[in-house]
Design an enzyme around this catalytic site. Sequence first.
Site, PDB file in Angstrom:
ATOM      1  N   TYR A  14     -24.382  86.459  85.786  1.00  0.00           N
ATOM      2  CA  TYR A  14     -24.742  85.052  85.567  1.00  0.00           C
ATOM      3  C   TYR A  14     -24.146  84.483  84.283  1.00  0.00           C
ATOM      4  O   TYR A  14     -24.343  83.316  83.982  1.00  0.00           O
ATOM      5  CB  TYR A  14     -26.271  84.899  85.506  1.00  0.00           C
ATOM      6  CG  TYR A  14     -26.963  85.350  86.762  1.00  0.00           C
ATOM      7  CD1 TYR A  14     -26.797  84.661  87.959  1.00  0.00           C
ATOM      8  CD2 TYR A  14     -27.781  86.473  86.751  1.00  0.00           C
ATOM      9  CE1 TYR A  14     -27.430  85.088  89.115  1.00  0.00           C
ATOM     10  CE2 TYR A  14     -28.423  86.893  87.904  1.00  0.00           C
ATOM     11  CZ  TYR A  14     -28.242  86.201  89.084  1.00  0.00           C
ATOM     12  OH  TYR A  14     -28.873  86.616  90.216  1.00  0.00           O
ATOM     13  N   HIS A  19     -26.404  77.677  84.965  1.00  0.00           N
ATOM     14  CA  HIS A  19     -27.783  77.955  84.569  1.00  0.00           C
ATOM     15  C   HIS A  19     -27.866  78.719  83.240  1.00  0.00           C
ATOM     16  O   HIS A  19     -28.945  78.848  82.684  1.00  0.00           O
ATOM     17  CB  HIS A  19     -28.475  78.750  85.676  1.00  0.00           C
ATOM     18  CG  HIS A  19     -29.763  78.162  86.150  1.00  0.00           C
ATOM     19  ND1 HIS A  19     -30.250  76.927  85.774  1.00  0.00           N
ATOM     20  CD2 HIS A  19     -30.692  78.667  87.005  1.00  0.00           C
ATOM     21  CE1 HIS A  19     -31.409  76.702  86.373  1.00  0.00           C
ATOM     22  NE2 HIS A  19     -31.703  77.748  87.124  1.00  0.00           N
ATOM     23  N   TYR A  60     -35.540  86.254  83.481  1.00  0.00           N
ATOM     24  CA  TYR A  60     -34.933  85.399  84.489  1.00  0.00           C
ATOM     25  C   TYR A  60     -35.507  83.992  84.355  1.00  0.00           C
ATOM     26  O   TYR A  60     -36.617  83.784  83.891  1.00  0.00           O
ATOM     27  CB  TYR A  60     -35.088  85.937  85.921  1.00  0.00           C
ATOM     28  CG  TYR A  60     -34.245  87.164  86.130  1.00  0.00           C
ATOM     29  CD1 TYR A  60     -32.897  87.047  86.458  1.00  0.00           C
ATOM     30  CD2 TYR A  60     -34.782  88.433  85.959  1.00  0.00           C
ATOM     31  CE1 TYR A  60     -32.109  88.171  86.623  1.00  0.00           C
ATOM     32  CE2 TYR A  60     -33.995  89.563  86.117  1.00  0.00           C
ATOM     33  CZ  TYR A  60     -32.652  89.424  86.447  1.00  0.00           C
ATOM     34  OH  TYR A  60     -31.873  90.522  86.594  1.00  0.00           O
ATOM     35  N   ASN A  62     -36.765  81.493  86.162  1.00  0.00           N
ATOM     36  CA  ASN A  62     -38.007  80.939  86.694  1.00  0.00           C
ATOM     37  C   ASN A  62     -39.271  81.535  86.089  1.00  0.00           C
ATOM     38  O   ASN A  62     -40.366  81.060  86.363  1.00  0.00           O
ATOM     39  CB  ASN A  62     -38.031  81.067  88.221  1.00  0.00           C
ATOM     40  CG  ASN A  62     -36.974  80.211  88.871  1.00  0.00           C
ATOM     41  OD1 ASN A  62     -36.360  79.353  88.248  1.00  0.00           O
ATOM     42  ND2 ASN A  62     -36.748  80.437  90.143  1.00  0.00           N
ATOM     43  N   ASP A  87     -29.948  73.771  80.786  1.00  0.00           N
ATOM     44  CA  ASP A  87     -29.098  72.933  81.634  1.00  0.00           C
ATOM     45  C   ASP A  87     -29.971  71.910  82.346  1.00  0.00           C
ATOM     46  O   ASP A  87     -31.172  72.117  82.504  1.00  0.00           O
ATOM     47  CB  ASP A  87     -28.379  73.809  82.670  1.00  0.00           C
ATOM     48  CG  ASP A  87     -29.353  74.532  83.578  1.00  0.00           C
ATOM     49  OD1 ASP A  87     -29.470  74.142  84.751  1.00  0.00           O
ATOM     50  OD2 ASP A  87     -30.013  75.494  83.120  1.00  0.00           O
ATOM     51  N   ASN A 108     -36.984  74.580  87.055  1.00  0.00           N
ATOM     52  CA  ASN A 108     -38.050  75.559  87.256  1.00  0.00           C
ATOM     53  C   ASN A 108     -38.349  76.403  86.018  1.00  0.00           C
ATOM     54  O   ASN A 108     -39.492  76.781  85.791  1.00  0.00           O
ATOM     55  CB  ASN A 108     -37.728  76.471  88.446  1.00  0.00           C
ATOM     56  CG  ASN A 108     -37.824  75.742  89.758  1.00  0.00           C
ATOM     57  OD1 ASN A 108     -38.574  74.780  89.892  1.00  0.00           O
ATOM     58  ND2 ASN A 108     -37.048  76.171  90.732  1.00  0.00           N
TER      59      ASN A 108
END
Length: 171
Positions: A14, A19, A60, A62, A87, A108
């Site tokens: 990632y 994100h 992570y 969320n 973001d 989220n």
Amino acid sequence: MKVIVGLGNPDGIYKKTYHNIGFMVVDRLAKKLNVNFNKTKCKAEIAKGDNFVLAKPKTYMNLSGDSVFELKKYFNAPLKDIIIVLDDIDLPKGKLRFRELGSAGTHNGLRDIVSKVGQTPRLRIGISKPDNMPLADYVLSNIDMKSLEILNPVIDEAVDMLVEILNKDED
């Protein structure tokens, strides 16, 4: 003490995604302030200076609230001194927005923070809404070269803004 939390996802796959812009900002800020992410504490990688902590949650996106809750408690930081960098698809690509308070919008990770910790200042970096692509696929896709040309100077601007906030607190 200010706690500046860049939001992102911890796995290397990632690293260059939309994100992870929050991570990109705090990485650049750490370099500018000459500190290193050399500790893991409060479910986050942290870099510490005299009057600040930079953090990259390892929970992570969320579940970012889990780490921010631990950071708040460990560093005894009032909500006004915890700045979230993230973001935002609801802002045009390359636009910055700093707010002391506000809704979590469609993000989220910020929703999770607000629900577990409360309202904190936030620095949003616009990445725009995707065209013809599901939202989750877009935010987890690598930033293309054209977008990098727009976002790199904005990341630098975000770093300068955060340095200014930190310097203001020293006065």
